[in-house]
Design a protein around this motif. Structure first.
Motif, PDB file in Angstrom:
ATOM      1  N   ARG A 715      -0.569   1.481   5.273  1.00 12.75           N
ATOM      2  CA  ARG A 715      -1.951   1.649   4.825  1.00 12.75           C
ATOM      3  C   ARG A 715      -1.932   2.456   3.524  1.00 12.75           C
ATOM      4  O   ARG A 715      -1.332   3.524   3.472  1.00 12.75           O
ATOM      5  N   VAL A 722       1.491  -1.501  -5.795  1.00 13.47           N
ATOM      6  CA  VAL A 722       2.490  -2.078  -4.898  1.00 13.47           C
ATOM      7  C   VAL A 722       3.552  -2.800  -5.725  1.00 13.47           C
ATOM      8  O   VAL A 722       3.214  -3.578  -6.632  1.00 13.47           O
ATOM      9  N   TRP A 728       0.356  -4.584  -9.220  1.00 14.79           N
ATOM     10  CA  TRP A 728      -0.747  -4.880  -8.289  1.00 14.79           C
ATOM     11  C   TRP A 728      -1.367  -3.571  -7.861  1.00 14.79           C
ATOM     12  O   TRP A 728      -0.666  -2.658  -7.405  1.00 14.79           O
ATOM     13  N   ALA A 730      -4.460  -1.685  -5.552  1.00 13.70           N
ATOM     14  CA  ALA A 730      -5.427  -1.857  -4.465  1.00 13.70           C
ATOM     15  C   ALA A 730      -6.820  -1.493  -4.949  1.00 13.70           C
ATOM     16  O   ALA A 730      -7.052  -0.361  -5.416  1.00 13.70           O
ATOM     17  N   SER A 734      -6.249  -0.440   1.609  1.00 15.36           N
ATOM     18  CA  SER A 734      -5.629  -1.725   1.943  1.00 15.36           C
ATOM     19  C   SER A 734      -4.502  -1.569   2.943  1.00 15.36           C
ATOM     20  O   SER A 734      -3.918  -0.489   3.100  1.00 15.36           O
ATOM     21  N   ILE A 736      -0.836  -3.249   3.770  1.00 15.54           N
ATOM     22  CA  ILE A 736       0.218  -4.022   3.125  1.00 15.54           C
ATOM     23  C   ILE A 736       1.332  -4.286   4.132  1.00 15.54           C
ATOM     24  O   ILE A 736       1.829  -3.358   4.789  1.00 15.54           O
ATOM     25  N   ALA A 765      -2.525 -14.838   3.754  1.00 13.76           N
ATOM     26  CA  ALA A 765      -2.432 -13.515   3.149  1.00 13.76           C
ATOM     27  C   ALA A 765      -1.786 -13.653   1.779  1.00 13.76           C
ATOM     28  O   ALA A 765      -0.701 -14.226   1.661  1.00 13.76           O
ATOM     29  N   ALA A 768       1.204  -9.509  -2.663  1.00 13.29           N
ATOM     30  CA  ALA A 768       0.792  -8.322  -3.416  1.00 13.29           C
ATOM     31  C   ALA A 768       1.980  -7.821  -4.227  1.00 13.29           C
ATOM     32  O   ALA A 768       3.030  -7.520  -3.660  1.00 13.29           O
ATOM     33  N   ASP A 779      -0.879  -8.737   1.198  1.00 10.91           N
ATOM     34  CA  ASP A 779      -2.115  -7.997   1.454  1.00 10.91           C
ATOM     35  C   ASP A 779      -2.754  -8.557   2.722  1.00 10.91           C
ATOM     36  O   ASP A 779      -3.278  -9.674   2.734  1.00 10.91           O
ATOM     37  N   THR A 781      -5.102  -6.866   4.565  1.00  8.93           N
ATOM     38  CA  THR A 781      -6.247  -6.011   4.873  1.00  8.93           C
ATOM     39  C   THR A 781      -7.275  -6.740   5.730  1.00  8.93           C
ATOM     40  O   THR A 781      -7.888  -6.151   6.633  1.00  8.93           O
TER      41      THR A 781
END
Length: 830
Positions: A715, A722, A728, A730, A734, A736, A765, A768, A779, A781
């Motif tokens: 988290r 990332v 990338w 967030a 998020s 991951i 998904a 990321a 990702d 989330t």
């Protein structure tokens, strides 16, 4: 007991020749699956593509003496054979087995539906095996051929039979109903699966309901509206027929009143509790599964158990111990350069024969080994049972047997013709075995569920990282047949297994194709062909890119090179001359406009002279490559290529003075340009489940599933980055998931930062960050409850390789052939 004479009377056939009265016990439909010649009856089936009468001579020489034929046979060629002539061998098969079924008065459960048939059948076996001697369909034998082979297994000692039935087009279930004659029916569900041959779902339901025309009871779920309406209409129709039984409907529902009213489904960890009302009495069961399919299948089984009058406490106890069902034969890489075929959930003679057939196809190792548990509920005496098993092992060329169980150990004298070792239990085997004793062999692990042979499988399988490519051999066979079905009569098939069989594994695919009788295999380089020969592949192999350094290997291993230039022709001439060979098979490549490799129009006369000189060569085929057969906008150019090929190949063939196979059609051209099928076609990407045009895609099955697992879940707060380069970020808090695949496995770096997506818990998904060598991040989330160890689908049935290729800006060929060989391949047959 059946003899040729009694069978001819049953079928009202003509007994053309009778030379003896041997007992007939086995029906043989495939000459490659012969086990016991003396008691087998061969019934050669005839289709548009194959007439099995051609195998009579081969089987007679192997000891088969009983035949049902639909074509006159020169009886004098088979002086010791019993030969019955009928009009149609498939109809004769159905009539014979229908007669056999009528000799038994035991309860027979017939199962049909779109999904779940095999699971329900196998779970019913698990639930009832302690109460009855049961005969059931092997694996998913539910077709016009599979059902007769299943029902033929019925013996006087059986107290209950369970058979499944599937159809692909209208009119087929009438035949299966006569053969199965179920007294108890289960309709599992209805969906879009296998819907191609029907106008709509209602037509499909009505066709399947024919199976229950003479049944006493039908169990089904009322929640499928189309199914419920059709069943009630069917019930009314059956009630008006002049038959001696009244069809009872036994229903269950999660939505409305029913005989078994489901009032609660509570999923907890790895179990599900299902509460219901039955005759106003509250009942419940627990099953060790949480998916919706398993819940539905379990309720069907529950309703059947209640119908049979089983006590609820017994049902509860047995339901709680339901086990996984092996829906397929899996082959994985094993320790010490071995292959492991895992079939560790059941052991009976029918499924053993299927598994031994699969093992026999594997010739990449010099030794074939079987690890076999006691066979339970055979109905035979131990002596005769294990003598039959020993005969099966001998017929299939098994060199080693490891028997596990008290019963098989007592009959060790039956296995004197194979190298054999025996253990009283799986535990004893695991304690005493030396894994170094397994070297370079194909090992079938085949055991009844109670022996927990999955522990043996884990011991012998090579440990590898958790990214795997699953390859469905049954789907490849299906795709080959789909293309064969649209070929003109007499057109041969060359299958492309170059580039590690498009990433799927050269030997394993070639072995399957050889078994199914393709005419030619094609590889890119000689070393690929040499590996096939080393592994026992005998089908002719064309080498498409022969190099002078490989000519000795080509000649040594009887490979057939493509010759595409005067230079390569001259160099191969020298090698053939030096090896003192003549009439060596070669293939001539013509350039008709692609301008990659090949002789041109002005070369034809000189080429013919060189090929005819000295008698060094025998031209097997003349061929060319189409540049754009899949593109309608390029059809004019495709026609130009075809015209050039026709002119050039005709001129060359005329000057050679003998007939030669001609081929130019690739996968797309087979169906887009049927006039170009000629003498042979080359099947490539279509065999692996991809139609580059799209028009033929619905006829094909998905072959490969690339999957991996979640290594860790993190988290992160909004604003955190990332991956390498921090590319990338967030936008919100998020979740991951790091998964075990990277560009070293073949997942392209261009798919980073959201261009690529994967399926986790059946939801997409996005990637990321950038792709790392061995890992990448997703990702997740928006996906609830993602956990370490969860399965991740990179591509497969519901996320196609075509979609992945589109995201990557490339073609499926590049994706499939780019999967690293460090990714473990798992082969399976349904």
């Amino acid at each position: 007991m059946y003899t040729a004479e009694s069978i001819s009377k049953i079928l009202k056939g003509e007994l053309m020749q009778q030379t003896g009265y041997p007992e007939i016990e086995h029906i043989l439909l495939d000459s490659r699956k012969l086990l016991v010649a003396e008691t087998s009856l061969f019934i050669p089936l005839v289709s548009e593509r194959r007439n099995a009468h051609q195998y009579i001579d081969e089987l007679y020489k192997k000891g088969v003496s009983n035949f049902i034929v639909s074509e006159p046979v020169a009886a004098g060629l088979y002086p010791k054979a019993n030969i019955i002539l009928v009009k149609n061998t498939l109809q004769a098969l159905h009539a014979l087995v229908a007669y056999h079924r009528q000799q038994f008065q035991v309860p027979v459960i017939g199962i049909t539906g779109s999904n779940g048939k095999t699971i329900v059948k196998e779970w019913l076996y698990q639930l009832l095996e302690k109460d009855y001697n049961i005969v059931r369909s092997p694996k998913s034998y539910n077709s016009q051929i599979g059902v007769p082979l299943s029902v033929w297994q019925m013996k006087p000692e059986n107290q209950l039979a369970i058979f499944e039935a599937g159809i692909s087009q209208p009119g087929e279930m009438v035949n299966l109903e006569k053969i199965i004659r179920p007294t108890i029916g289960i309709f599992t569900n209805i969906g879009e699966a296998h819907n191609e041959g029907f106008l709509n779902i209602r037509q499909k339901v009505n066709e399947k309901l024919v199976l229950f025309t003479r049944s006493d009871v039908l169990i089904y779920c009322k929640d499928y509206l189309a199914l419920n309406e059709c069943v009630n209409n069917f019930h009314n129709l059956v009630g008006k027929r002049e038959i001696d039984n009244d069809l009872q409907l036994l229903t269950w529902s999660r939505k409305t009143d029913a005989d078994l009213r489901i009032i609660g489904v509570d999923k907890n960890d790895n179990h599900t509790r299902i509460d219901a009302l039955h005759k106003q009495e509250p009942l419940f069961i627990r099953i060790p599964f949480t998916d919706e399919g398993s819940i539905e299948n379990a309720i069907h089984c529950w309703a059947l158990m209640l119908y049979l009058g089983k006590p609820q406490d017994l049902i509860q106890e047995r339901m709680d111990h339901l086990g996984n069902i092996a829906m397929r034969l899996e082959m994985k890489q094993g320790i010490n350069n071995s292959s492991i075929i895992n079939d560790s959930y059941n052991s009976d003679l029918g499924s053993l024969a299927i598994a031994l057939d699969f093992l026999q196809h594997q010739r990449q190792h010099p030794t074939r080994t079987v690890i076999l548990s006691d066979i339970l509920q055979s109905g035979k005496s131990e002596g005769s049972l294990y003598e039959e098993v020993a005969g099966m092992l001998e017929k299939k060329g098994i060199q080693k047997l490891i028997g596990i169980g008290k019963h098989i150990s007592r009959e060790k004298q039956s296995f004197q013709k194979v190298q054999s070792t025996f253990y009283a239990s799986t535990e004893e085997f695991l304690q005493k075995v030396n894994t170094a004793d397994f070297q370079n062999e194909s090992i079938l692990v085949k055991g009844a569920r109670v022996f927990q042979f999955e522990r043996i499988g884990k011991l012998l399988e090579q440990k590898a990282h958790q990214t795997i490519l699953e390859i469905n051999l049954s789907a490849i066979a299906h795709n080959v047949k789909a293309y064969q079905a649209i070929l003109k009569p007499g057109t041969k098939l060359m299958a492309m297994v170059k580039a590690f069989a498009y990433g799927s594994g050269t030997y394993e695919i070639a072995s399957l194709l050889q078994f199914h009788g393709v005419d030619y295999l094609a590889v890119a380089y000689a070393d690929e062909g040499v590996e096939l020969r080393r592994a026992g592949i005998t089908t002719p192999v064309m080498v498409m890119n022969p190099e002078p350094s490989s000519f000795d290997a080509i000649l040594q291993w009887n490979l057939e090179p493509e010759l595409y230039s005067m230079n390569i022709l001259e160099q191969f001439e020298e090698s053939v001359r030096y090896a003192n060979k003549t009439n060596y098979p070669v293939h001539i490549k013509l350039d008709t406009g692609m301008h990659r490799l090949g002789f041109e129009q002005q070369d034809i006369s000189e080429l013919a002279l060189r090929l005819n000189a000295e008698g060094l060569f025998k031209v097997q085929s003349i061929f060319s490559h189409l540049a754009a057969s899949e593109d309608p906008a390029m059809d004019a150019f495709t026609k130009t290529q075809a015209d050039r090929f026709a002119k050039m190949s005709a001129a060359l063939q005329q000057q050679l003075g003998y007939a030669v196979i001609r081929h130019i059609a690739n996968s797309a051209a087979i169906h887009r340009h049927p006039d170009l099928q000629l003498d042979m076609v080359r099947l490539g990407i279509g065999m692996y489940g991809v139609d580059s045009v799209g028009a033929f895609q619905d006829k094909l099955r998905n072959v490969s599933v690339l999957k991996t697992t979640v290594a860790q879940v993190k988290r992160i707060p909004a604003g955190d980055t990332v991956g390498y380069g921090a590319t990338w970020k967030a936008g919100e808090p998020s979740i991951i998931a790091t998964v075990r695949i990277g560009y070293a496995d073949g997942y392209k770096r261009i798919l980073g930062n959201g261009k690529g997506q994967m399926k986790v818990r059946n939801k997409l998904a996005p990637v990321a960050g950038v792709i790392a060598m061995d890992m990448l991040m997703l990702d997740v989330t928006h996906i609830p409850d993602v956990a370490e160890g969860d399965e991740v689908i990179v591509f497969g049935e519901d996320l196609s390789v075509q979609q992945l290729a589109q995201w990557a800006g490339t073609i499926p060929y590049e994706i499939l052939t780019g999967i690293s060989q460090r990714v473990k391949r798992v082969y399976y047959q349904e």
